[in-house]
Enzyme design. Structure first.
Site, PDB file in Angstrom:
ATOM      1  N   HIS A  17       0.728  -1.102   0.112  1.00  0.00           N
ATOM      2  CA  HIS A  17       0.012   0.015   0.070  1.00  0.00           C
ATOM      3  C   HIS A  17       0.936   1.281   0.215  1.00  0.00           C
ATOM      4  CE1 HIS A  17      -3.188  -2.766   2.270  1.00  0.00           C
ATOM      5  NE2 HIS A  17      -3.574  -2.475   0.995  1.00  0.00           N
ATOM      6  N   LYS A  41     -16.092  -7.137   5.669  1.00  0.00           N
ATOM      7  CA  LYS A  41     -14.768  -8.473   5.798  1.00  0.00           C
ATOM      8  C   LYS A  41     -14.672  -8.516   7.339  1.00  0.00           C
ATOM      9  CE  LYS A  41     -12.468  -7.574   1.664  1.00  0.00           C
ATOM     10  NZ  LYS A  41     -11.039  -6.941   0.928  1.00  0.00           N
ATOM     11  N   ARG A  89      -2.115  -6.470  -8.509  1.00  0.00           N
ATOM     12  CA  ARG A  89      -1.117  -7.059  -8.160  1.00  0.00           C
ATOM     13  C   ARG A  89      -0.941  -8.273  -9.461  1.00  0.00           C
ATOM     14  NH1 ARG A  89      -2.970  -8.192  -2.393  1.00  0.00           N
ATOM     15  NH2 ARG A  89      -4.658  -8.159  -3.671  1.00  0.00           N
ATOM     16  N   SER A 127      -2.992  -7.977   2.689  1.00  0.00           N
ATOM     17  CA  SER A 127      -3.164  -7.949   4.164  1.00  0.00           C
ATOM     18  C   SER A 127      -3.798  -9.050   4.784  1.00  0.00           C
ATOM     19  CB  SER A 127      -4.371  -6.820   4.478  1.00  0.00           C
ATOM     20  OG  SER A 127      -4.069  -5.491   3.967  1.00  0.00           O
TER      21      SER A 127
END
Ligand code: PNS
Length: 162
Positions: A17, A41, A89, A127
């Protein structure tokens, strides 16, 4: 003034990030890191913890940090942003990101989504994986900033690796 919004859960922030924020700063006058408050989440860190960790990591006055709830496009408009930054990514990110970008375009045709790719070494980093490794006591010191490493150790009460 060109302002870009960089939204996410940031639960927690990773070096990937931070790399994306640095890249966005090369393209925009200001970057507003917008942390989603009410994510589905079930975050590990509270919104206050995520805001605090993110603020501690920022060294440029051109980076603003805040939280948001509701529609991202509404928040972006309220801040006067014309661009949403998202990281890409791997190919696996693409479908989800494309869906979000297209939905946001449907809701707000004047907002553009710009995808940035992190440094290669962070292309596998998420994460979710950081939390998984941290809970099992693995070394995450190269993957997250120091304050996040310490916060994860406190959350999971694991001994220091350093
Ligand atoms: O880091 P994440 O969890 O992948 O970030 C997802 C985020 C926060 C960008 C996304 O869930 C979002 O924008 N939520 C706000 C609600 C919204 O606007 N939904 C419609 C966009 S498709």
């Amino acid at each position: 003034m060109r302002l870009a919004i960089f939204p996410g859960s940031f639960d927690p922030i990773t070096n990937g990030h931070l790399d994306l924020i640095d890249r966005a700063l090369k393209m925009f006058d200001r970057v507003y890191v917008a942390i989603l408050t009410n994510t589905s989440k079930k975050p590990l860190f509270t919104i206050e913890e995520r805001l605090g960790m993110m603020r501690e990591c920022q060294r440029s006055e051109r980076v603003l940090v805040g939280s948001f709830q509701g529609l991202l496009v509404d928040f972006a408009h309220a801040q006067g942003a014309a661009v949403i930054i998202r990281g890409l990514r791997a190919v696996s990110d693409f479908e989800y990101e494309l869906q979000m970008a297209m939905m946001n375009r449907e809701l707000a045709p004047n907002l553009e989504t710009v995808f940035l790719m992190p440094k290669n070494v962070y292309s596998y980093l998420s994460s979710r994986l950081v939390k998984e490794v941290a809970v099992l006591g693995g070394d995450i010191s190269k993957l997250v900033p120091k304050n996040v490493e310490e916060a994860l150790k406190r959350k999971f009460d694991t001994p220091s690796n350093s």
